[in-house]
Design an enzyme around this catalytic site. Structure first.
Site, PDB file in Angstrom:
ATOM      1  N   GLU A  60       1.032  -1.205   0.113  1.00 40.10           N
ATOM      2  CA  GLU A  60       0.085   0.051  -0.021  1.00 40.10           C
ATOM      3  C   GLU A  60       0.521   1.418  -0.005  1.00 40.10           C
ATOM      4  O   GLU A  60       0.473   2.157   0.674  1.00 40.10           O
ATOM      5  CB  GLU A  60      -0.921   0.087   1.160  1.00 40.10           C
ATOM      6  CG  GLU A  60      -2.043  -1.029   1.107  1.00 40.10           C
ATOM      7  CD  GLU A  60      -3.162  -1.030   2.089  1.00 40.10           C
ATOM      8  OE1 GLU A  60      -3.075  -0.305   3.113  1.00 40.10           O
ATOM      9  OE2 GLU A  60      -3.932  -1.711   1.960  1.00 40.10           O
ATOM     10  N   GLU A 112      -5.581  -8.699  -0.161  1.00 37.91           N
ATOM     11  CA  GLU A 112      -6.612  -8.117   0.873  1.00 37.91           C
ATOM     12  C   GLU A 112      -7.917  -8.007   0.695  1.00 37.91           C
ATOM     13  O   GLU A 112      -8.172  -7.080  -0.281  1.00 37.91           O
ATOM     14  CB  GLU A 112      -5.773  -6.961   1.327  1.00 37.91           C
ATOM     15  CG  GLU A 112      -4.350  -7.101   2.366  1.00 37.91           C
ATOM     16  CD  GLU A 112      -3.995  -6.048   3.223  1.00 37.91           C
ATOM     17  OE1 GLU A 112      -4.901  -5.273   3.662  1.00 37.91           O
ATOM     18  OE2 GLU A 112      -2.941  -5.428   3.040  1.00 37.91           O
TER      19      GLU A 112
END
Length: 515
Positions: free
Chosen positions: A184, A303
């Site tokens: 991320e 995720e």
């Protein structure tokens, strides 16, 4: 059993689909059924690892958790983060435990003891029979540290880092194939957050160097943290301009939740996942076209889950502590129905999604819960995942269900029902997964199976379907309150399968050859 369709007339809710093994999407990659173990909250400490627990083995690994992990059927475990990895020094977690430093984890404002690290994780993966998926720190660290970790893990011996592994009691290399190039990195919350250009350049050079250490590795570049990021799309395009020729996957992350009383939109979460996947595929293929490349870049949806993020106070409000309780959401029946629908979305995109990880595995927004004074138990979302992982085998069939639509506040008009099916040519078995989003009416499902003759229904299970039970949960006091229930409400005659899909339900029908 009736509703108003868009023309204003009254009609029975139906869903029809034709399934034919000649029209397949792609084989089901076992890596679609991965999960995620992060040094966050009680996922590691008090989750997979708890020395002193009644169920702990000699390495401190909880046998009751391991048993449920094997039942859940996960194939891949991503580690050690997540946000955690962007400030992690992997060397802290190897060697004699007594010599390992205690560190501040800036991601979750926790005190990391480093009692559990790479070698403990690899021991756990071997006992859980899952493939490791490692992430390297590209937040506060870079190319050299990533190569050092890879050398420690995968090189046979005769070098500093591989010999250090051997001195730590691990003679043979682990041969870890899947590696995430950071996590991320588009997020301002990430330690070491970078622009798309800066991250893309670093990821490309790291990928090239890691392949020199071990050419067999498969690498995942960071995509957007979610499709609500203001840079979504542009981030992927820029990062892939740098990394396209050097990586095998680009990542996607998405969490879904019910907003207020808007169940109708929540039940359509799978459509949001579909759009997200389609958008990233389009961007990846645009970059391929620019580069005149025939490469079909794969996606790693590493995720995904239901997360009631609106209830989370935020990491800046946390007090420094070891393994604090964080986002231990208790899941309902309707959450399980939505998780089932998200699995259907991943299967529908099996031609491009090669890896997927339910985040996380234990305690943190997880299918498995564990406490120190009792055996671990299954949350409601455990069941659709375990059933799909066990039975969605072979090839995903191209299914185009025909059904009516209903209006939602967040997604506009959406189909009232959905169907995904797999066919295993080796066993002849067919698995049909079906969703009814209607909050009040059953749907009559009709599946034409004339191209798949000689089948019989061997299992029919349902989650949901009772409005009085949609908010029921499994918890420490009643760990088996919610379980899939068996149904006989189906027929299979002359190649036509019919089944009743109760309101707000996820259904699995399993068919096998009669002989």
């Amino acid at each position: 059993m009736t509703t108003r369709n868009q023309m204003g007339s009254t009609a029975v809710l139906t869903c029809t689909v034709t399934l034919d093994p000649a029209f397949g999407i792609a084989p089901v990659d076992p890596r679609l059924f991965g999960s995620f173990v992060e040094h966050m909250g009680r996922c590691v400490y008090g989750g997979v690892f708890e020395p002193g627990h009644a169920e702990a083995d000699t390495d401190g690994l909880r046998a009751d958790v391991l048993k449920l992990v094997r039942e859940l059927g996960i194939t891949v475990a991503r580690y050690p983060g997540g946000n955690f990895v962007s400030g992690y020094r992997w060397e802290d977690g190897v060697g004699p435990v007594a010599d390992r430093p205690r560190r501040l984890d800036l991601a979750w404002r926790s005190v990391e003891t480093n009692a559990f690290g790479l070698n403990e994780f690899m021991t756990w993966t071997q006992r859980a029979a899952v493939e490791p998926m490692m992430a390297v720190n590209l937040g506060t660290r870079g190319i050299q540290e990533a190569c050092d970790l890879l050398e420690y893990a995968n090189h046979p011996g005769g070098t500093y880092w591989s010999d250090l592994r051997r001195r730590h009691g691990v003679a043979d290399p682990y041969g870890i194939e899947l590696w995430c190039l950071g996590n991320e990195m588009d997020g301002p919350w990430q330690v070491g957050h970078k622009s798309a250009d800066a991250y893309g350049a670093l990821a490309a050079e790291t990928a090239k160097a890691m392949r020199q250490v071990d050419p067999s590795v498969k690498l995942v570049a960071c995509g957007s943290s979610n499709d609500r990021m203001p840079t979504f799309g542009a981030w992927e395009a820029t990062v892939l301009d740098h990394t396209f020729d050097h990586v095998d996957y680009i990542s996607l992350h998405a969490y879904f939740e019910k907003h207020g009383d808007d169940r109708a939109s929540f039940l359509a979460s799978g459509l949001a996942m579909d759009r997200f996947i389609d958008g990233v595929v389009a961007t990846a293929d645009h970059v391929a076209a620019k580069k005149r490349s025939r490469k079909k870049l794969q996606l790693s949806f590493d995720e995904w889950n239901i997360w009631y993020e609106s209830r989370f106070a935020g990491y800046t409000n946390l007090e420094w502590a070891e393994a604090p309780r964080l986002i231990e959401d208790e899941y309902t029946v309707e959450d399980a129905v939505v998780v089932g629908s998200l699995l259907m979305s991943l299967l529908r995109h099996a031609d491009r999604v090669g890896v997927a990880c339910l985040a996380q595995l234990v305690n943190i927004i997880a299918p498995i819960r564990a406490e120190s004074d009792r055996p671990a138990w299954r949350q409601t979302i455990f069941h659709p995942f375990a059933l799909t992982a066990r039975h969605a085998r072979g090839t995903v069939l191209r299914a185009e269900p025909r059904t009516s639509t209903y209006d939602t506040a967040r997604h506009g008009d959406v189909p009232v029902a959905d169907v995904v099916a797999t066919h295993d040519p080796e066993t002849g078995q067919v698995t049909v997964l079906a969703l009814n989003r209607s909050e009040s009416e059953p749907v009559n499902l009709t599946a034409q199976l004339r191209a798949l003759p000689g089948l019989r229904v061997v299992e029919h299970v349902v989650l949901g379907g009772d409005s009085a039970e949609l908010l029921h949960t499994n918890n420490a006091e009643d760990p088996d309150r919610v379980q899939p229930r068996t149904s006989t409400d189906h027929t299979l005659t002359d190649g036509e399968l019919t089944a009743a899909l109760p309101p707000v339900s996820w259904t699995m029908l399993r068919l096998a050859p009669t002989a």
